[in-house]
Design an enzyme around this catalytic site. Structure first.
Site, PDB file in Angstrom:
ATOM      1  N   CYS A  23      56.622  93.299   7.634  1.00  0.00           N
ATOM      2  CA  CYS A  23      55.266  93.525   8.154  1.00  0.00           C
ATOM      3  C   CYS A  23      54.871  95.003   8.013  1.00  0.00           C
ATOM      4  O   CYS A  23      53.717  95.318   7.709  1.00  0.00           O
ATOM      5  CB  CYS A  23      55.172  93.119   9.623  1.00  0.00           C
ATOM      6  N   ARG A  31      52.656  84.329   7.686  1.00  0.00           N
ATOM      7  CA  ARG A  31      51.801  85.291   6.983  1.00  0.00           C
ATOM      8  C   ARG A  31      50.631  84.516   6.360  1.00  0.00           C
ATOM      9  O   ARG A  31      50.732  84.037   5.232  1.00  0.00           O
ATOM     10  CB  ARG A  31      52.605  86.020   5.898  1.00  0.00           C
TER      11      ARG A  31
HETATM   12  C1  BEZ Z   1      59.625  91.176   8.888  1.00  0.00           C
HETATM   13  O1  BEZ Z   1      60.481  91.911   8.422  1.00  0.00           O
HETATM   14  O2  BEZ Z   1      58.433  91.465   8.904  1.00  0.00           O
HETATM   15  C2  BEZ Z   1      60.058  89.850   9.443  1.00  0.00           C
HETATM   16  C3  BEZ Z   1      61.100  89.201   8.834  1.00  0.00           C
HETATM   17  C4  BEZ Z   1      61.517  87.994   9.343  1.00  0.00           C
HETATM   18  C5  BEZ Z   1      60.901  87.461  10.456  1.00  0.00           C
HETATM   19  C6  BEZ Z   1      59.840  88.116  11.029  1.00  0.00           C
HETATM   20  C7  BEZ Z   1      59.402  89.325  10.521  1.00  0.00           C
END
Ligand code: BEZ
Length: 237
Positions: free
Chosen positions: A52, A135
């Site tokens: 993110c 997402r």
């Molecule tokens: C992230 O790195 O944004 C992420 C990865 C796995 C689950 C939730 C967020």
């Protein structure tokens, strides 16, 4: 208490669900506050997570390019406002990544602890996560109609060039009444749409310039110079 939010999955062509929300840029009322603009409403799973963070830095860096296309970015996660503020401040003050640094995210990021907005937009997809939004990317046109939707899972970051390409593509479809072939980019030829429609038959029949190429009766293309797209969209592409 049970979450009373009704889960809905808006579809392409639907009116985008309305909502009121608190954001990092103050309260917003959607769609009223954004009349006449394209909106990209997108969700991310959680603040202070690496994928993110890379996405927000990329969107933050590109925000002016979306603004120039009359498009408002609006982010969302089911984190609270203070988490959003602290995360965005950390991004700006501390994170340097792939040549991006001091990235200030100026577009609104919705706090949605109640999952009110996430539920309306089908952003919680329990097979992937019951507690984090997937997402999602909703492309909403100036009339408030959902025109395209992209979903990515938690572990895979989005391609922001594709998000921009899709926005430009949707605006081009509207401006020129054409369809766009695979991997289209401004300057590529476009598809003379709706095989069988009278308008198209007439356009083909009246085209003595030789500009329309028919690969078969159902698949005709014509040039659309990049400069014409830029002139209509009001932006260098
Ligand atoms: C992230 O790195 O944004 C992420 C990865 C796995 C689950 C939730 C967020």
């Amino acid at each position: 208490m049970e979450n009373e939010n009704i889960i809905s999955m808006p579809r392409i062509g639907d009116q985008a669900p309305s909502f009121e929300a608190v954001t990092t840029q103050g309260k917003i009322s959607f769609p009223n506050d954004f009349k006449g603009k394209w909106v990209i409403l997108f969700s991310h799973p959680a603040d202070f997570t690496p994928v993110c963070t890379s996405e927000f830095m990329t969107f933050g860096r590109m925000a002016k390019e979306f603004e120039a296309l009359n498009c408002q970015l609006i982010g969302l996660s089911i984190d609270g406002l203070y988490s959003h503020i602290a995360w965005l401040r950390t991004i700006q003050e501390k994170i340097e990544y792939r040549g991006m640094k001091n990235i200030e995210v100026k577009f609104p990021l919705i706090e949605d602890v109640s999952m009110n907005v996430a539920s309306k937009y089908g952003m919680i997809q329990p097979g992937e996560s019951k507690t984090q939004a997937v997402r999602a990317v909703f492309f909403i046109d100036p009339k408030g109609i959902i025109r395209a939707i992209i979903y990515y899972p938690l572990a895979l970051g989005r391609n922001f060039d594709e998000i921009k390409r899709a926005l430009i593509g949707l605006q081009t479809v509207d401006a020129f009444s054409v369809a766009l072939p695979a991997d289209w980019r401004p300057g590529d030829e476009v598809i003379v749409p709706t095989a069988g429609s009278c308008g198209v038959a007439k356009e083909r029949m009246n085209d003595h310039s030789g500009a329309i190429t028919c690969h078969d009766w159902f698949f005709c293309t014509k040039p659309l110079p990049k400069e014409e797209v830029e002139a209509k969209l009001g932006e260098k592409l």
